[in-house]
Write an enzyme that holds these catalytic residues in place. Structure first.
Site, PDB file in Angstrom:
ATOM      1  N   LEU A 254       0.815  -1.221   0.000  1.00 18.11           N
ATOM      2  CA  LEU A 254       0.000   0.000   0.000  1.00 18.11           C
ATOM      3  C   LEU A 254       0.850   1.273   0.000  1.00 18.11           C
ATOM      4  O   LEU A 254       0.367   2.339  -0.382  1.00 18.11           O
ATOM      5  CB  LEU A 254      -0.925   0.019   1.229  1.00 18.11           C
ATOM      6  CG  LEU A 254      -2.215  -0.764   1.113  1.00 18.11           C
ATOM      7  CD1 LEU A 254      -2.911  -0.809   2.471  1.00 18.11           C
ATOM      8  CD2 LEU A 254      -3.145  -0.154   0.086  1.00 18.11           C
ATOM      9  N   HIS A 255       2.066   1.192   0.481  1.00 19.55           N
ATOM     10  CA  HIS A 255       3.014   2.303   0.509  1.00 19.55           C
ATOM     11  C   HIS A 255       2.404   3.598   1.055  1.00 19.55           C
ATOM     12  O   HIS A 255       2.370   3.802   2.258  1.00 19.55           O
ATOM     13  CB  HIS A 255       3.604   2.529  -0.884  1.00 19.55           C
ATOM     14  CG  HIS A 255       4.530   1.460  -1.347  1.00 19.55           C
ATOM     15  ND1 HIS A 255       5.563   0.962  -0.583  1.00 19.55           N
ATOM     16  CD2 HIS A 255       4.567   0.762  -2.521  1.00 19.55           C
ATOM     17  CE1 HIS A 255       6.209   0.022  -1.246  1.00 19.55           C
ATOM     18  NE2 HIS A 255       5.621  -0.125  -2.421  1.00 19.55           N
ATOM     19  N   ASP A 256       1.938   4.503   0.173  1.00 18.92           N
ATOM     20  CA  ASP A 256       1.562   5.856   0.601  1.00 18.92           C
ATOM     21  C   ASP A 256       0.400   5.873   1.583  1.00 18.92           C
ATOM     22  O   ASP A 256       0.363   6.711   2.493  1.00 18.92           O
ATOM     23  CB  ASP A 256       1.217   6.715  -0.619  1.00 18.92           C
ATOM     24  CG  ASP A 256       2.424   6.999  -1.482  1.00 18.92           C
ATOM     25  OD1 ASP A 256       3.552   6.972  -0.962  1.00 18.92           O
ATOM     26  OD2 ASP A 256       2.251   7.241  -2.688  1.00 18.92           O
TER      27      ASP A 256
END
Length: 328
Positions: A254-256
């Site tokens: 998902l990172h951000d």
């Protein structure tokens, strides 16, 4: 769209005022919508930069994403960010992950922008929000740190009006652009070093965490069933997931959106305090982050960095889905 002086300000003490600096990007889109769907954040401005795709494309993607939100984003100030790094070219856009349009080839699922791309520089928009704020503002930085570095350099008088910078980037270990460097920081190592050498507190959500918080097809199916906006988010994310599965991975980070979750739901994460230095020399380590938990006098004056080290992955992806679903 002209930027009104001061922009939109409310007095709701239960909501944290934020500026989101972003380079959409599929994971940026999920993060942006999760921020708007969360009742604990007040998004006062969105500024864009080059990064996952060129700046002209990130601007259109951000505008499409905000147009889809209708009245929820009508008062959001918009800023046109940097087109290139501070010093020299950095990492190339990653079309193989985000598609040629930055949204997995699905940008046309979103409405055309209902306003013109903002002509006002990102640093000007940052300054207008900070000048008018009734409370310190948090900057959520989801792309290269170029815009944030320019704001800190141009308006040091506003430093105390920044609560903190919550950034997705860097990490404590291997990179994803080179063996040493994470993508956002490798886009502009000089800007990253400028941010970490400032005194403004930073929360760093790096690859060492975000690569452990992933979604799969079952999560997308649940997201799609949750609401119309969830359905759009799922359709846009499918090629993002498919590209990673083609590389042998079972899920997509998902990172951000994890950075947004770390701000809103800190109880889901474990942290430590460090100082960070960025390699901005011309070698194999360019863009790498070096985290130092020691109390060293020579690092005084640099940002105190909250390194987010681990998180409750099911709870985090559940929060992201619920926040996007809340948009209807």
């Amino acid at each position: 769209m002209p930027v009104p002086p001061g922009g939109h300000v409310t007095d709701d003490p239960t909501r944290t005022p934020v500026i989101i600096d972003t380079d959409p990007g599929v994971d940026d889109l999920l993060a942006l919508w999760a921020a708007y769907g969360c009742d604990r954040l007040e998004v006062r401005a969105v500024t864009t930069s080059y990064g996952n795709v060129p700046g002209s494309m990130t601007r259109e993607n951000a505008l499409r994403a905000l147009t889809r939100l209708g009245e929820r984003s009508a008062d959001t100030l918009l800023g046109r960010g940097a087109e290139r790094p501070l010093v020299e070219p950095g990492a190339d856009p990653i079309h193989d992950i985000h598609g040629t349009d930055g949204l997995g080839g699905a940008a046309d699922l979103l409405p055309l922008p209902d306003r013109l791309p903002a002509p006002v520089p990102a640093s000007t928009v940052h300054a207008r929000v900070l000048e008018s704020t009734d409370r310190p503002v948090t900057i959520i930085a989801l792309g290269p740190l170029t815009n944030v570095a320019i704001t800190l350099a141009a308006r040091p008088d506003l430093r105390e009006r920044i609560e903190r910078i919550v950034m997705m980037g860097g990490g404590d270990g291997r990179g994803n652009t080179t063996a040493a460097a994470e993508f956002n920081l490798s886009c502009d190592p000089e800007a990253a070093e400028r941010v970490f050498s400032d005194a403004v507190p930073v929360t760093m959500v790096g690859l060492d965490l975000t690569q452990s918080i992933t979604f799969d097809e079952s999560w997308l199916a649940e997201l799609a069933a949750s609401s119309q906006t969830g359905g759009l988010a799922a359709r846009i994310s499918r090629s993002y997931l498919a590209e990673q599965r083609a590389r042998g991975r079972t899920g997509m980070a998902l990172h951000d959106a994890v950075a947004v979750a770390a701000l809103v739901r800190p109880e889901l994460f474990s942290t430590r305090q460090v100082r960070v230095q960025v390699d901005h020399e011309h070698g194999a380590g360019r863009g790498a982050t070096f985290l130092d938990p020691r109390d060293r006098p020579e690092l005084d004056g640099r940002a105190v960095v909250t390194h987010v080290r681990a998180g409750d992955a099911p709870a985090v992806i559940g929060w992201v889905a619920d926040s996007i679903a809340a948009l209807g």
